[in-house]
Design a protein around this motif. Structure first.
Motif, PDB file in Angstrom:
ATOM      1  N   ALA A 290       1.287  -1.137  -0.251  1.00 27.99           N
ATOM      2  CA  ALA A 290       0.073   0.395  -0.172  1.00 27.99           C
ATOM      3  C   ALA A 290       0.798   1.458  -0.186  1.00 27.99           C
ATOM      4  O   ALA A 290       0.901   2.281  -0.475  1.00 27.99           O
ATOM      5  N   LEU A 291       1.790   0.679   0.837  1.00 27.83           N
ATOM      6  CA  LEU A 291       2.899   2.534   0.225  1.00 27.83           C
ATOM      7  C   LEU A 291       3.295   2.079  -0.398  1.00 27.83           C
ATOM      8  O   LEU A 291       3.808   3.233  -0.896  1.00 27.83           O
ATOM      9  N   ARG A 292       4.173   1.028  -0.989  1.00 28.93           N
ATOM     10  CA  ARG A 292       4.936   1.520  -2.729  1.00 28.93           C
ATOM     11  C   ARG A 292       3.743   1.821  -4.089  1.00 28.93           C
ATOM     12  O   ARG A 292       4.778   2.479  -4.129  1.00 28.93           O
ATOM     13  N   ASN A 293       2.867   1.757  -3.929  1.00 23.85           N
ATOM     14  CA  ASN A 293       1.739   1.906  -5.062  1.00 23.85           C
ATOM     15  C   ASN A 293       1.332   3.255  -4.745  1.00 23.85           C
ATOM     16  O   ASN A 293       0.443   3.479  -4.725  1.00 23.85           O
ATOM     17  N   VAL A 294       0.937   3.553  -3.328  1.00 24.24           N
ATOM     18  CA  VAL A 294       1.530   5.374  -2.966  1.00 24.24           C
ATOM     19  C   VAL A 294       1.230   6.292  -4.795  1.00 24.24           C
ATOM     20  O   VAL A 294       2.094   6.533  -4.879  1.00 24.24           O
ATOM     21  N   ALA A 295      -0.437   6.951  -4.640  1.00 25.44           N
ATOM     22  CA  ALA A 295       0.121   7.627  -6.142  1.00 25.44           C
ATOM     23  C   ALA A 295       0.721   8.578  -6.311  1.00 25.44           C
ATOM     24  O   ALA A 295       0.902   8.853  -7.184  1.00 25.44           O
ATOM     25  N   SER A 296       1.220   9.248  -4.927  1.00 27.61           N
ATOM     26  CA  SER A 296       2.472  10.523  -5.064  1.00 27.61           C
ATOM     27  C   SER A 296       3.994   9.615  -5.047  1.00 27.61           C
ATOM     28  O   SER A 296       4.607  10.508  -5.045  1.00 27.61           O
ATOM     29  N   GLY A 297       4.351   8.826  -4.643  1.00 26.34           N
ATOM     30  CA  GLY A 297       5.231   7.879  -4.595  1.00 26.34           C
ATOM     31  C   GLY A 297       6.035   8.890  -3.380  1.00 26.34           C
ATOM     32  O   GLY A 297       7.587   8.335  -3.292  1.00 26.34           O
ATOM     33  N   GLN A 298       5.138   9.814  -2.333  1.00 23.36           N
ATOM     34  CA  GLN A 298       5.905   9.985  -1.172  1.00 23.36           C
ATOM     35  C   GLN A 298       4.824   9.235  -0.775  1.00 23.36           C
ATOM     36  O   GLN A 298       3.631   9.862  -0.121  1.00 23.36           O
ATOM     37  N   PRO A 299       5.452   8.269  -0.200  1.00 17.80           N
ATOM     38  CA  PRO A 299       4.473   7.557   1.322  1.00 17.80           C
ATOM     39  C   PRO A 299       4.225   7.965   2.715  1.00 17.80           C
ATOM     40  O   PRO A 299       4.058   7.541   3.787  1.00 17.80           O
ATOM     41  N   ILE A 300       5.083   9.132   2.745  1.00 17.63           N
ATOM     42  CA  ILE A 300       5.871   8.912   4.232  1.00 17.63           C
ATOM     43  C   ILE A 300       3.886  10.103   5.143  1.00 17.63           C
ATOM     44  O   ILE A 300       3.939   9.452   6.486  1.00 17.63           O
ATOM     45  N   GLY A 301       3.655  10.892   4.472  1.00 12.20           N
ATOM     46  CA  GLY A 301       2.468  10.857   5.104  1.00 12.20           C
ATOM     47  C   GLY A 301       1.207   9.916   4.876  1.00 12.20           C
ATOM     48  O   GLY A 301       0.087   9.901   5.514  1.00 12.20           O
ATOM     49  N   THR A 302       1.286   8.900   4.134  1.00 14.47           N
ATOM     50  CA  THR A 302       0.602   8.216   4.502  1.00 14.47           C
ATOM     51  C   THR A 302       0.314   7.675   5.673  1.00 14.47           C
ATOM     52  O   THR A 302      -0.153   6.308   6.618  1.00 14.47           O
ATOM     53  N   VAL A 303       2.113   6.692   6.092  1.00 14.48           N
ATOM     54  CA  VAL A 303       2.538   6.190   7.423  1.00 14.48           C
ATOM     55  C   VAL A 303       1.612   6.738   8.394  1.00 14.48           C
ATOM     56  O   VAL A 303       1.262   7.262   8.909  1.00 14.48           O
ATOM     57  N   PHE A 304       1.840   8.222   7.954  1.00 13.88           N
ATOM     58  CA  PHE A 304       1.316   9.307   9.566  1.00 13.88           C
ATOM     59  C   PHE A 304      -0.130   9.087   9.641  1.00 13.88           C
ATOM     60  O   PHE A 304      -0.336   8.974  10.770  1.00 13.88           O
ATOM     61  N   LYS A 305      -0.266   9.382   8.491  1.00 16.05           N
ATOM     62  CA  LYS A 305      -2.004   8.928   8.315  1.00 16.05           C
ATOM     63  C   LYS A 305      -2.627   7.346   9.145  1.00 16.05           C
ATOM     64  O   LYS A 305      -3.075   8.051   9.858  1.00 16.05           O
ATOM     65  N   MET A 306      -2.028   6.533   8.522  1.00 19.12           N
ATOM     66  CA  MET A 306      -2.389   5.247   9.946  1.00 19.12           C
ATOM     67  C   MET A 306      -2.218   4.959  10.817  1.00 19.12           C
ATOM     68  O   MET A 306      -2.990   4.945  11.235  1.00 19.12           O
ATOM     69  N   ALA A 307      -1.168   5.899  11.243  1.00 20.55           N
ATOM     70  CA  ALA A 307      -0.597   5.441  12.583  1.00 20.55           C
ATOM     71  C   ALA A 307      -1.084   6.344  13.594  1.00 20.55           C
ATOM     72  O   ALA A 307      -2.128   5.861  14.697  1.00 20.55           O
TER      73      ALA A 307
END
Length: 527
Positions: A290-307
């Motif tokens: 799910a992080l590898r396929n983040v549309a923006s190519g920048q997964p750190i925001g997604t990590v913070f959101k999930m956490a």
């Protein structure tokens, strides 16, 4: 009015061949903050996280960071040892000339000057462009399907670049304060992120995953080699420490303060990066894809959101990283402009008479700032043609800066480390070993960071670092044969005169007999 310490430093600079044109209003803490800002460990590690998610995961992220930190301390110590002897804004290209024989000094200086100039420009480009991408990635916290197009990305990059230019031109008197604030902002951000992630995340990974999970199945490389390819994340982040040598002419007691700042900034960045990476790895989701396929190519925001469990919470933590990015962008442009100014001062850049001017009212090299920003703004246009080509600037910055650091160290080794024996930051009996380790790593790094991050390779995933590097090399070669071969002589003073400057800075008297002896020895040296 300049005090006696500044006057002494200006006298020493004159002995090194240059007139003091920039105010000495930066302290050691400020230079430490500048170097710390350029490396910007939490930001650099966040924007390059996509590399290590494929090339080894936790083992590459944690232990790769530790490994590169130790190597970087060795490189920083080697540079600091030389910087203490020749503290000028020319930095590594000046050192390469002083450490060489008279015959080879101009060529070594010219080569290293272009390496460090391109390295400064491209590291600034990658920091600010990555910042523009990271700002746009925040939209995906609320709209996961949002993908910024080329125009949106480039315009955001230009906007961030413009802010950095305005601060450097019109608020230069506050750079000392800005650099100091950076230290506290970064430290506070890491502590806040650490506490927030570990307290709000519902499912934490095990210690075994954080410190021992190795997965290179997505890289396409052999498992062991994938670890080394993934070291680009750490190596790119830990590159900016040598850039602050360009600030030597704006510091009191530069022969003491700048070398200390160079080394301490790497130690501080290493510790900060580790404290940031560990909690991030503890909260990585089970579904890494799910992080590898983040549309923006920048997964750190997604990590913070999930956490944190919310888009707002994720953005709050991402905002702290964006603050670090702004400090990094401002600081890297500061260092790049001073490098441009210093190299132009010696006539090594086309149009050098303009780029070497210092605005007397603002006390900054305004045209050097404009040139550095203009080059980056134009290079950003490559994004319209190929996103892979732009991503290669990360590798180019790392390669250019690493090789620019390595050249004066190698020359010093080949000549028996004679010049650094009088350094106030001497490595003593361990110097040769430390230097040798740095050269071996830099040679390996050049090979590693020209490789694609994953296999198989297609035009969209190819690493164009070697192509971009060759392009800049072609420009410098053409300029060398068209102009510099006959006109560029390197630094304007001899090694003997530069050695006398060291005595002025340290307050030590130069022994006439020793000076005569050194001069006689120089005459024996083949030219």
């Amino acid at each position: 009015m300049r005090n006696s310490v500044d006057g002494n430093a200006d006298e020493a600079l004159a002995a090194l061949g240059y007139k003091s044109e920039l105010p000495r209003n930066l302290s050691m803490l400020s230079i430490l903050g500048l170097s710390f800002a350029i490396m910007a460990a939490p930001y650099g590690l966040s924007t390059t996280l996509y590399i290590t998610l494929d090339d080894g995961l936790s083992v590459t992220i944690i232990w790769g960071w530790v490994f590169v930190t130790l190597i970087s301390i060795a490189i920083a110590s080697s540079l600091a040892e030389i910087c203490a002897v020749y503290p000028t804004a020319g930095g590594v290209y000046y050192w390469s000339a002083m450490l060489s024989t008279r015959r080879w000094a101009p060529l070594m200086s010219f080569i290293d000057g272009w390496l460090t100039l391109v390295g400064n420009w491209t590291v600034t480009l990658s920091i600010i462009f990555g910042g523009g991408q990271l700002i746009l990635s925040a939209i995906t916290l609320w709209n996961e399907d949002f993908v910024a197009n080329e125009w949106q990305t480039v315009l955001m990059f230009w906007a961030v670049l413009l802010v950095c230019v305005l601060v450097n031109v019109f608020f230069s008197r506050y750079l000392d304060l800005i650099n100091k604030i950076c230290i506290f902002w970064t430290a506070a951000s890491v502590i806040i992120i650490l506490i927030t992630l570990l307290t709000m995340a519902k499912n934490l990974r095990t210690g075994e995953f954080v410190f021992a999970e190795y997965d290179a199945s997505q890289s396409g490389w052999p498992e062991g080699w994938a670890f080394f390819v993934g070291l680009l994340q750490a190596a790119y982040t830990l590159t900016g420490y040598g850039m602050v040598a360009a600030m030597c002419e704006e510091v009191q007691n530069p022969h003491r303060e700048v070398p200390k700042a160079i080394v301490l900034s790497v130690v501080a960045a290493g510790i900060t990066g580790l404290l940031y990476l560990i909690p991030v790895l503890f909260v990585l989701p089970e579904d890494i894809d799910a992080l590898r396929n983040v549309a923006s190519g920048q997964p750190i925001g997604t990590v913070f959101k999930m956490a944190t469990g919310s888009a707002s919470g994720g953005f709050g933590l991402l905002f702290l990283i964006l603050g670090i990015m702004m400090f990094a962008g401002i600081g890297s442009l500061t260092a790049a402009s001073r490098c441009t100014y210093a190299f132009a001062r010696d006539g090594a850049i086309p149009g050098f008479k303009l780029w070497r001017r210092v605005n007397k009212k603002l006390d900054v090299p305004v045209w050097a700032i404009i040139l550095s920003a203009a080059v980056d703004a134009l290079l950003g246009l490559i994004y319209f043609g190929s996103t892979a080509a732009f991503n290669s600037f990360t590798g180019v910055a790392t390669i250019c800066l690493s090789t620019s650091y390595g050249l004066p160290i190698l020359i010093s080794m080949l000549r028996g480390r004679q010049d650094v024996k009088r350094s106030s930051f001497s490595l003593g009996p361990f110097g040769f070993i430390v230097n040798a380790i740095t050269i071996c790593w830099i040679v390996l790094a050049v090979v590693l960071f020209c490789m694609p991050y994953t296999l198989p390779v297609d035009p969209s995933s190819m690493n164009y670092a070697s192509v971009v590097f060759a392009g800049f090399a072609f420009i410098s070669i053409v300029w060398y044969f068209a102009y510099a071969r006959k006109h560029f002589t390197g630094p304007p003073v001899s090694k003997e005169e530069a050695a006398a400057a060291t005595g002025i800075m340290t307050g030590a008297a130069v022994d006439p007999e020793r000076k005569l002896s050194e001069t006689a020895e120089m005459k024996k040296t083949p030219t």
